[in-house]
Design a protein around this motif. Structure first.
Motif, PDB file in Angstrom:
ATOM      1  N   VAL A 189      -7.576  91.090  81.233  1.00  0.00           N
ATOM      2  CA  VAL A 189      -6.768  91.279  82.295  1.00  0.00           C
ATOM      3  C   VAL A 189      -5.955  90.022  82.252  1.00  0.00           C
ATOM      4  CG1 VAL A 189      -6.889  91.085  84.171  1.00  0.00           C
ATOM      5  CG2 VAL A 189      -7.741  92.307  84.223  1.00  0.00           C
ATOM      6  N   PHE A 190      -5.984  88.561  81.879  1.00  0.00           N
ATOM      7  CA  PHE A 190      -6.042  88.049  81.907  1.00  0.00           C
ATOM      8  C   PHE A 190      -4.371  87.758  81.065  1.00  0.00           C
ATOM      9  CE2 PHE A 190      -4.186  83.203  80.363  1.00  0.00           C
ATOM     10  CZ  PHE A 190      -4.151  82.486  81.295  1.00  0.00           C
TER      11      PHE A 190
ATOM     12  N   ALA B  76      -9.159  87.349  71.344  1.00  0.00           N
ATOM     13  CA  ALA B  76      -7.310  88.041  71.360  1.00  0.00           C
ATOM     14  C   ALA B  76      -6.895  88.339  72.332  1.00  0.00           C
ATOM     15  CB  ALA B  76      -7.284  89.280  70.535  1.00  0.00           C
ATOM     16  N   ALA B  77      -7.081  88.741  73.832  1.00  0.00           N
ATOM     17  CA  ALA B  77      -6.362  89.023  75.380  1.00  0.00           C
ATOM     18  C   ALA B  77      -6.161  87.536  75.930  1.00  0.00           C
ATOM     19  CB  ALA B  77      -7.233  89.768  76.191  1.00  0.00           C
ATOM     20  N   PHE B  78      -7.160  86.637  75.521  1.00  0.00           N
ATOM     21  CA  PHE B  78      -6.998  85.690  75.920  1.00  0.00           C
ATOM     22  C   PHE B  78      -6.265  84.547  75.654  1.00  0.00           C
ATOM     23  CE2 PHE B  78      -8.501  81.070  78.109  1.00  0.00           C
ATOM     24  CZ  PHE B  78      -8.813  81.775  79.276  1.00  0.00           C
ATOM     25  N   SER B  79      -6.576  85.097  74.241  1.00  0.00           N
ATOM     26  CA  SER B  79      -5.278  83.736  73.471  1.00  0.00           C
ATOM     27  C   SER B  79      -3.740  84.279  73.251  1.00  0.00           C
ATOM     28  CB  SER B  79      -5.780  83.895  72.370  1.00  0.00           C
ATOM     29  OG  SER B  79      -5.046  85.293  71.298  1.00  0.00           O
ATOM     30  N   VAL B  80      -3.654  85.681  73.251  1.00  0.00           N
ATOM     31  CA  VAL B  80      -2.051  86.575  74.348  1.00  0.00           C
ATOM     32  C   VAL B  80      -1.825  85.969  75.440  1.00  0.00           C
ATOM     33  CG1 VAL B  80      -0.536  88.036  74.448  1.00  0.00           C
ATOM     34  CG2 VAL B  80      -2.398  88.403  72.605  1.00  0.00           C
ATOM     35  N   GLY B  81      -2.605  85.781  76.501  1.00  0.00           N
ATOM     36  CA  GLY B  81      -1.850  85.093  77.465  1.00  0.00           C
ATOM     37  C   GLY B  81      -1.478  83.265  77.766  1.00  0.00           C
ATOM     38  N   VAL B  82      -1.902  83.144  76.576  1.00  0.00           N
ATOM     39  CA  VAL B  82      -2.041  81.198  76.825  1.00  0.00           C
ATOM     40  C   VAL B  82      -1.105  81.139  75.847  1.00  0.00           C
ATOM     41  CG1 VAL B  82      -2.407  79.470  75.948  1.00  0.00           C
ATOM     42  CG2 VAL B  82      -5.055  80.492  77.076  1.00  0.00           C
ATOM     43  N   ILE B  83      -0.226  82.362  75.399  1.00  0.00           N
ATOM     44  CA  ILE B  83       0.727  82.189  74.368  1.00  0.00           C
ATOM     45  C   ILE B  83       1.557  82.804  75.668  1.00  0.00           C
ATOM     46  CG2 ILE B  83       2.241  82.935  72.690  1.00  0.00           C
ATOM     47  CD1 ILE B  83      -0.435  82.872  71.049  1.00  0.00           C
ATOM     48  N   VAL B  84       2.145  83.628  75.966  1.00  0.00           N
ATOM     49  CA  VAL B  84       2.941  83.697  77.395  1.00  0.00           C
ATOM     50  C   VAL B  84       3.445  83.123  78.243  1.00  0.00           C
ATOM     51  CG1 VAL B  84       3.605  85.900  78.675  1.00  0.00           C
ATOM     52  CG2 VAL B  84       2.030  86.174  76.637  1.00  0.00           C
ATOM     53  N   VAL B  85       1.949  82.154  78.491  1.00  0.00           N
ATOM     54  CA  VAL B  85       2.696  81.543  80.217  1.00  0.00           C
ATOM     55  C   VAL B  85       3.322  80.661  79.487  1.00  0.00           C
ATOM     56  CG1 VAL B  85       0.978  79.753  81.151  1.00  0.00           C
ATOM     57  CG2 VAL B  85       0.190  81.741  81.011  1.00  0.00           C
ATOM     58  N   SER B  86       2.505  79.954  78.482  1.00  0.00           N
ATOM     59  CA  SER B  86       2.916  78.167  77.728  1.00  0.00           C
ATOM     60  C   SER B  86       4.203  78.792  77.637  1.00  0.00           C
ATOM     61  CB  SER B  86       2.796  78.419  75.789  1.00  0.00           C
ATOM     62  OG  SER B  86       3.206  79.188  75.167  1.00  0.00           O
ATOM     63  N   LYS B  87       4.822  79.766  77.178  1.00  0.00           N
ATOM     64  CA  LYS B  87       6.211  79.887  77.395  1.00  0.00           C
ATOM     65  C   LYS B  87       6.907  79.699  78.906  1.00  0.00           C
ATOM     66  CE  LYS B  87       6.846  80.801  73.433  1.00  0.00           C
ATOM     67  NZ  LYS B  87       6.985  79.989  72.237  1.00  0.00           N
ATOM     68  N   SER B  88       6.214  79.745  80.238  1.00  0.00           N
ATOM     69  CA  SER B  88       7.172  78.992  81.006  1.00  0.00           C
ATOM     70  C   SER B  88       7.308  77.856  81.721  1.00  0.00           C
ATOM     71  CB  SER B  88       5.608  79.114  82.409  1.00  0.00           C
ATOM     72  OG  SER B  88       5.720  78.752  83.497  1.00  0.00           O
ATOM     73  N   ASP B  89       8.149  77.612  82.165  1.00  0.00           N
ATOM     74  CA  ASP B  89       8.972  76.359  82.641  1.00  0.00           C
ATOM     75  C   ASP B  89       7.586  75.083  83.212  1.00  0.00           C
ATOM     76  OD1 ASP B  89      11.256  77.082  81.742  1.00  0.00           O
ATOM     77  OD2 ASP B  89      12.209  77.432  83.630  1.00  0.00           O
ATOM     78  N   ASP B  90       6.691  75.996  83.917  1.00  0.00           N
ATOM     79  CA  ASP B  90       5.995  75.970  84.952  1.00  0.00           C
ATOM     80  C   ASP B  90       4.197  75.967  84.291  1.00  0.00           C
ATOM     81  OD1 ASP B  90       4.110  73.718  86.393  1.00  0.00           O
ATOM     82  OD2 ASP B  90       4.741  74.796  87.969  1.00  0.00           O
ATOM     83  N   TYR B  91       4.180  75.008  83.013  1.00  0.00           N
ATOM     84  CA  TYR B  91       3.130  75.393  82.246  1.00  0.00           C
ATOM     85  C   TYR B  91       1.727  75.877  83.184  1.00  0.00           C
ATOM     86  CZ  TYR B  91      -0.778  75.901  78.236  1.00  0.00           C
ATOM     87  OH  TYR B  91      -1.575  76.110  77.622  1.00  0.00           O
TER      88      TYR B  91
END
Length: 306
Positions: free
Chosen positions: A53-54, A104-119
């Motif tokens: 879900v992440f 795989a799912a968790f890594s994708v989620g972290v990559i997406v979140v890392s693009k946030s201004d407030d990581y």
């Protein structure tokens, strides 16, 4: 702060009342669904779904902000449920398949979140939840998602229990193993969606696993497991929220609400487990005494009879 103020007075505040309503609904339904997870020994599958879900949470937050978290999590959860069910039913080793999906799912989620201004802030919210800051507009959707999960379990409860205890007999009776597995996984996924939006994706597993485990310790009666799990989950959530409020307001100790709730779940499980171990030890001692041969009244050879 008195005990009554913590248990009752705290929930006169709108944000605490909102948190209590959501947590009571979520925890009771998670407890009921978790009984089937426990009976089927699907804890690892459930862990895989919480991580699957992440990325949906992350994408939803990135695309639609706070309002996009729930829809994004729902889409990811349904995809994850179908994929994990297929892995369970295929010839692929289920543990290996789940581990691959989880990573795989968790890594994708972290990559997406890392693009946030407030990581850091976004990552913390997704992982550890936002129990006390649930917007009023999210209450009804969260309750509806949880209710759908409960409905899926209620409609298939007898078949799910049959499959848990006799998979071959269930298939012989005409029950579709794939349909039952998918239904249960979707129900778990929906609980994960609601839980990830409140206590966070890393903590929702406790809501699904601990109440069922506690109920198994308390009773051996099958259909009593469900209400016991729901009651335990509701009380633990209530006490967890109250304890966090009392610590923050009364003692000046800032405790994360989601983590405090989970800590109460685990602590209560430990107390019940200790009580069960003590009771079992007492039963074994009593049984060993009853099994001891009685002292014979027949005199031994050479013994003088009075």
């Amino acid at each position: 702060m008195s005990l009554a103020d913590a248990l009752f007075g705290a929930f006169t505040l709108p944000f605490m009342a909102r948190a209590l309503v959501v947590m009571l609904v979520l925890s009771v339904i998670a407890g009921v669904v978790g009984v089937l997870v426990n009976l089927r020994s699907l804890e690892f599958i459930t862990d895989g779904l919480t991580h699957a879900v992440f990325p949906g949470l992350a994408v939803g937050l990135a695309v639609g902000g706070a309002s996009g978290v729930l829809p994004g999590a729902a889409v990811a959860a349904l995809i994850g449920a179908v994929l994990l069910t297929w892995l369970m039913r295929s010839g692929i080793a289920s543990d290996a398949g789940i581990a691959v999906v989880l990573t795989a799912a968790f890594s994708v989620g972290v990559i997406v979140v890392s693009k946030s201004d407030d990581y850091a802030g976004a990552l913390e919210e997704l992982l550890f939840g936002r129990v006390l800051t649930i917007p009023p507009s999210d209450v009804v959707p969260l309750v509806m998602v949880s209710a759908i999960a409960l409905l899926l379990v209620a409609l298939t409860a007898k078949q799910q229990v049959f499959r848990a205890f006799d998979a071959a007999g269930s298939r012989a009776a005409g029950n579709s193993a794939f349909a039952l597995d998918l239904t249960l996984n979707v129900a778990v996924a929906l609980v994960v969606v609601a839980g990830a939006s409140t206590v966070g994706s890393l903590l929702v597993l406790a809501l699904l696993v601990v109440p069922g485990a506690v109920a198994r310790l308390l009773t051996g009666r099958l259909w009593l497991l469900f209400p016991l799990a729901g009651l335990f989950a509701a009380l633990a959530s209530w006490f967890g929220l109250a304890a966090g409020f009392a610590a923050s307001v009364g003692a000046g100790i800032d405790l994360p609400a989601g983590s405090t709730i989970v800590a109460v779940f685990v602590l209560a499980y430990g107390v019940v487990l200790l009580g069960r171990l003590v009771r079992d030890a007492a039963v074994r001692r009593a049984a060993s005494r009853d099994a001891s041969p009685p002292t014979s009244s027949i005199p031994a050879a050479g013994e003088r009879v009075a």
